[in-house]
Design an enzyme around this catalytic site. Structure first.
Site, PDB file in Angstrom:
ATOM      1  CG  HIS A  85      -7.956  -3.429 -13.822  1.00  0.00           C
ATOM      2  ND1 HIS A  85      -7.048  -3.380 -14.867  1.00  0.00           N
ATOM      3  CD2 HIS A  85      -7.437  -3.705 -12.922  1.00  0.00           C
ATOM      4  CE1 HIS A  85      -5.946  -3.736 -14.501  1.00  0.00           C
ATOM      5  NE2 HIS A  85      -6.091  -3.989 -13.003  1.00  0.00           N
ATOM      6  CG  ASP A 164       1.858   1.574 -13.394  1.00  0.00           C
ATOM      7  OD1 ASP A 164       1.962   1.232 -12.124  1.00  0.00           O
ATOM      8  OD2 ASP A 164       1.403   0.683 -14.215  1.00  0.00           O
ATOM      9  NE  ARG A 171       4.279  -1.528  -6.561  1.00  0.00           N
ATOM     10  CZ  ARG A 171       3.105  -1.661  -7.078  1.00  0.00           C
ATOM     11  NH1 ARG A 171       2.836  -1.117  -8.101  1.00  0.00           N
ATOM     12  NH2 ARG A 171       2.150  -2.476  -6.470  1.00  0.00           N
ATOM     13  CB  SER A 186       0.145   0.432  -9.715  1.00  0.00           C
ATOM     14  OG  SER A 186       0.132  -0.470 -10.958  1.00  0.00           O
ATOM     15  CE  LYS A 190      -2.103  -0.581 -14.877  1.00  0.00           C
ATOM     16  NZ  LYS A 190      -0.583  -1.266 -14.258  1.00  0.00           N
TER      17      LYS A 190
HETATM   18  N1  URA Z   1      -1.990  -4.618 -11.179  1.00  0.00           N
HETATM   19  C1  URA Z   1      -1.152  -3.558 -11.481  1.00  0.00           C
HETATM   20  O1  URA Z   1      -1.390  -3.188 -12.512  1.00  0.00           O
HETATM   21  N2  URA Z   1      -0.465  -2.816 -10.688  1.00  0.00           N
HETATM   22  C2  URA Z   1      -0.161  -3.396  -9.401  1.00  0.00           C
HETATM   23  O2  URA Z   1       0.349  -2.733  -8.436  1.00  0.00           O
HETATM   24  C3  URA Z   1      -0.670  -4.653  -9.106  1.00  0.00           C
HETATM   25  C4  URA Z   1      -1.718  -5.232 -10.094  1.00  0.00           C
END
Ligand code: URA
Length: 459
Positions: A85, A164, A171, A186, A190
């Protein structure tokens, strides 16, 4: 329990309990808390931070807010499922190169990637610049595809970590994105919900990244690595530079072209100065993923395997296998420079115009601001201002010169590829502000040219 009391407690810098955080996430996921109350709590969290306990409770509550992916089918033969990621950037096509490389070397990857919003690009959009490529295949089909060919690359599923998804959208419009604990929870929620065994994080730092300096990038990386430990998911972070856009191109179809060209490199082109940044990041990340998958403990030896996977075209063949498996259209092209016919993805790349942008003075290119280049791409139509925006996949930038290049006034720094003259004019304002040339000593110019892209590794 009342949401009002939870907001008040966090506003007054008191620690929230597991039950309170769980209540907030459950009720908000089920549309029982209005956005204005969720926004107030997010702002209190943004301003007052989260304690370690709150961070963990929040991450796990979000991870459990919907179904978790079951990847057990992929674990037969002792396979370890490693995910990758990136915290995002401009010109970041690393996932698209790393996945076929590691899959060609035996690492199984079932990856979900996001769409771009604002100035950072999204891997899912880049893939959609291939005619026919379906990023929305069902999760079950994606898992079967990994069983068959070792890799799938789909859009972030709406069925996973629903809390999220809702909170991130909120956000985004309430100026509460750039908080280390909120970003960490966040991302990790995931990843934990996606059922993988191990996670390799690319934490970007610089003008085009969430983290603007190395200290905050390290803090974000450490926070996520710690959450990973608590979730029993081994997590490592590679900190990489996003000071200037990564590689030679920015724009969806153009970046796919760069991926293709990288994966068709021979040893000499791979080691050429033009590929230096991308190669450094790709090789480091791939080598660690191979190690985490239990397929080679020695990082330098892994890099030799990676070199072989690219130069033997095994990684390219895996990329084409992935594209075909997800419906991407392919044509066979005779390449006279390597004297062979190759399958190539068909791209949505018909842009009408090309304009060269020239250096206005002599000197070294001192900086190319990634964020401004990302904003220029949005202005051209190649990125989204709102989630509903349609993307023009064909537009973008090809960099001829990058930071540390010595230029003379009139030399071409980049090509702008575009479809709409008004949009070009808007993008040009950003490009103009993005590039800074100065007449500095050769030693400084050369140091800039050779600065590292992999800045740290956090385990
Ligand atoms: N990427 C995400 O998945 N969440 C965030 O808060 C910032 C970047």
């Amino acid at each position: 329990m009342r949401m009002y009391d939870i907001i008040e407690k966090k506003r007054d810098k008191k620690e929230l309990s597991e039950e309170e955080i769980q209540f907030f996430i459950n009720e908000y996921s089920n549309d029982k808390i209005p956005d204005y109350q969720a926004s107030a709590l997010l702002m209190a969290m943004y301003l007052n931070g989260l304690t370690n306990k709150e961070l963990v409770f929040l991450t796990f509550a979000m991870a459990n807010s919907a179904k978790k992916l079951d990847l057990s089918r992929l674990r037969k033969n002792g396979n370890v499922i490693v995910d990758k990621h990136s915290t995002g950037g401009v010109g970041d096509k690393v996932t698209l190169i790393v996945l076929p490389i590691v899959a060609s070397l035996g690492v199984s990857v079932c990856k979900m990637s996001g769409k771009g919003l604002g100035y950072t690009g999204g891997t899912a959009d880049k893939l959609e610049s291939i005619v026919g490529y379906d990023i929305n295949i069902p999760l079950d089909q994606a898992i079967s595809q990994v069983e068959e060919i070792g890799v799938s690359l789909i859009s972030q599923s709406g069925e996973i970590a629903i809390a999220d998804k809702k909170l991130y959208a909120l956000r985004d419009v309430t100026a509460t994105v750039s908080s280390i604990p909120l970003i960490a929870s966040s991302i990790m929620s995931k990843k934990i919900a996606s059922g993988v065994d191990k996670i390799l994080l690319d934490v970007t730092v610089g003008s085009g990244a969430f983290m603007q300096n190395i200290d905050s990038a390290r803090e974000l990386a450490k926070t996520m690595v710690e959450i990973g430990k608590l979730a029993n998911v081994e997590t490592k972070a590679v900190i990489t530079s996003m000071e200037e856009p990564l590689g030679k191109s920015v724009g969806n179809a153009l970046e796919i072209k760069e991926v293709i060209s990288f994966l068709l490199s021979n040893e000499s082109t791979l080691n050429s100065p033009e590929n230096r940044e991308l190669k450094e990041v790709v090789f480091e990340i791939s080598a660690h993923m191979i190690k985490m998958a239990g397929l080679g403990d020695d990082i330098e030896a892994n890099k030799l395997k990676i070199m072989d996977s690219v130069t033997s075209k095994k990684a390219y063949d895996k990329f084409i296998e992935l594209v075909k498996a997800q419906g991407g259209h392919i044509h066979n092209v005779y390449m006279d420079w390597i004297n062979m016919s190759l399958d190539m993805p068909i791209l949505k790349d018909e842009a009408r115009y090309l304009k060269e942008i020239h250096a206005e003075s002599d000197g070294y290119i001192i900086s190319i601001d990634s964020k401004k280049i990302g904003e220029a791409l949005v202005a051209l139509g190649g990125g989204r201002q709102t989630k509903e925006d349609q993307i023009d996949y064909s537009v973008g930038f090809e960099f001829i010169r990058k930071v540390g290049s010595k230029v003379k006034a009139g030399d071409t720094i980049l090509n702008v590829i575009y479809n709409d003259k008004d949009k070009f004019n808007e993008a040009f304002e950003y490009i103009n502000e993005a590039i800074y040339i100065d007449n500095v000593a050769d030693t400084l110019g050369i140091a800039l040219r050779n600065r590292p892209n992999v800045l740290d590794i956090i385990t």
